[in-house]
Scaffold this active site. Structure first.
Site, PDB file in Angstrom:
ATOM      1  CG  HIS A 136      39.012  47.226  36.285  1.00 28.86           C
ATOM      2  ND1 HIS A 136      38.708  46.766  37.619  1.00 28.86           N
ATOM      3  CD2 HIS A 136      38.004  47.041  35.612  1.00 28.86           C
ATOM      4  CE1 HIS A 136      37.383  46.571  37.794  1.00 28.86           C
ATOM      5  NE2 HIS A 136      36.865  46.676  36.273  1.00 28.86           N
ATOM      6  CE1 TYR A 192      33.051  45.054  41.471  1.00 31.36           C
ATOM      7  CE2 TYR A 192      35.052  45.503  40.278  1.00 31.36           C
ATOM      8  CZ  TYR A 192      33.749  45.363  40.222  1.00 31.36           C
ATOM      9  OH  TYR A 192      33.180  45.729  39.066  1.00 31.36           O
ATOM     10  NE  ARG A 216      35.400  44.625  30.695  1.00 30.10           N
ATOM     11  CZ  ARG A 216      36.883  44.738  31.027  1.00 30.10           C
ATOM     12  NH1 ARG A 216      37.718  43.431  30.607  1.00 30.10           N
ATOM     13  NH2 ARG A 216      37.285  45.514  31.845  1.00 30.10           N
ATOM     14  NE  ARG A 243      34.238  43.194  34.324  1.00 30.95           N
ATOM     15  CZ  ARG A 243      35.443  43.111  34.240  1.00 30.95           C
ATOM     16  NH1 ARG A 243      36.068  41.983  34.337  1.00 30.95           N
ATOM     17  NH2 ARG A 243      36.224  44.129  34.274  1.00 30.95           N
ATOM     18  CG  HIS A 268      28.509  44.131  33.824  1.00 35.29           C
ATOM     19  ND1 HIS A 268      29.734  43.844  32.915  1.00 35.29           N
ATOM     20  CD2 HIS A 268      29.179  45.076  34.733  1.00 35.29           C
ATOM     21  CE1 HIS A 268      30.771  44.205  33.246  1.00 35.29           C
ATOM     22  NE2 HIS A 268      30.357  45.377  34.356  1.00 35.29           N
TER      23      HIS A 268
END
Length: 370
Positions: free
Chosen positions: A339, A348, A207, A316, A313
């Site tokens: 996460h 993803y 991040r 990422r 972002h």
């Protein structure tokens, strides 16, 4: 002229009315809010009344006033206390306060908790429209959480937030991950001191706040990992350095071997001496990089790569998809990205599976000898 906001106090609340007189109230041991039987000429008089009531409570001499003085707990009063008592990150607290101020309090501030019904919540939700689905979903989720706490506190018997799926939102814009040639073009378009930042964001899924607070001591070249222990955010213009948003955010991220020589070169050429030296500082070399400074370099670079739609972002997101394409399990993706729940990492994996048709076509080209 609206009344002035209540003063923040350790016990009770004060509010100056349009008449310039002062009103006082407090939450009693029975969980109800009691108003003073009259208003006061000065805030000192109101504070003296609160002090007397608090003394009765501390000495176990307090008894409920007559029922006529009982004021039902309103959503505005309860949400204020709920937010104050919640252990939140500064950025999250600011976000919740903004949702309360803009979407929840205009409708529910003066409504007693016990008068909130599924019908009134459904009417509010419908009135929000669908122009900002994510913000509406966040507001509904916050409302449901606050009222869930009120159920636990036995102020209301059930939660009136019963709209199925209202706390979830579909992504308004489908993210298209960057291709490797596009990433290469973006990196080439960045200033040298920020090129590694793009590479770590994309290949390591880090991040912005984690990268902007990355220091020399966090890089372990021997084992090829970046140790994520802190992040930086800006709240109302103030820089706040703290731990990542969740416990899962504290992690060691393995750096792809092809990047390690670039990491070492960056440390030698663009990082000041000392363990505390920032890898990607602001122009002064010591303070944390601001997003506005980064964007001045990133926007032209992404435009040159033909990807003006690619938000920072989304780098990422690109890294997450690349990791998923290697066959990483759900748990491995969660660990790499920091996460705390499977939902985001699972997204993803779904994107990676979407390449199955491309793989099948490539297999056919092999069969055709192309």
């Amino acid at each position: 002229m609206p009344p002035k906001p209540r003063r923040k106090r350790s016990f009770g609340g004060l509010r100056q009315l349009p008449s310039k007189r002062w009103q006082a109230n407090y939450t009693a041991p029975d969980g109800l809010i009691y108003n003073a039987p009259h208003t006061f000429d000065t805030s000192l008089d109101a504070e003296a009344w609160l002090a007397a009531e608090r003394r009765k409570i501390s000495m176990d001499l307090w008894v409920p006033p007559s029922e006529a003085l009982v004021k039902p707990v309103t959503f505005g009063e309860y949400s204020y206390r709920w937010l104050e008592d919640r252990p939140l990150k500064p950025r999250t607290r600011q976000h919740y306060q903004a949702i309360l101020d803009s979407l929840l309090l205009p409708t529910f501030e003066d409504v007693a908790l016990k008068h909130l019904t599924p019908a009134s919540v459904r009417r509010w939700y419908t009135d929000q429209g669908a122009s900002r689905p994510t913000y509406r979903a966040h507001a509904y989720g916050l409302l449901r959480t606050i009222l869930g706490t009120a159920v636990t506190d036995e102020i209301i018997s059930s939660n009136p937030c019963t709209i199925r799926g209202a706390g979830a939102s579909k992504r308004a814009v489908k993210i298209k991950p960057a291709t490797l040639p596009e990433l290469e073009a973006i990196v080439a378009g960045m200033p040298e001191r920020l090129r590694l930042m793009v590479l770590l964001a994309s290949w390591c899924g880090m991040r912005f706040g984690e990268l902007a607070e990355l220091r020399r001591q966090d890089i372990d070249l021997k084992h090829g990992v970046v140790r994520v222990r802190r992040g930086v955010t800006r709240v109302k213009g103030q820089v706040v350095i703290g731990t990542p948003k969740t416990t899962a955010g504290i992690r060691d991220v393995a750096v792809p071997p092809h990047l390690l020589p670039l990491v070492e070169a960056h440390l030698n050429e663009h990082t000041a001496p000392g363990r505390e030296a920032l890898l990607f500082p602001a122009d002064d070399g010591t303070s944390n990089l601001a997003t506005s400074t980064l964007y001045r370099a990133y926007y032209p670079a992404r435009a040159a790569a033909g990807r003006e739609d690619l938000r920072w972002h989304d780098l990422r997101h690109t890294g997450a998809v690349l990791a998923a394409q290697t066959g990483a399990t759900l748990a491995e993706l969660m660990g790499r990205l920091g996460h705390s729940s499977p939902a985001a990492a699972l997204r993803y994996q779904h994107v990676a599976r979407g390449r199955d048709a491309e793989i099948a076509e490539a297999l056919s080209r092999i069969a055709r000898g192309e």
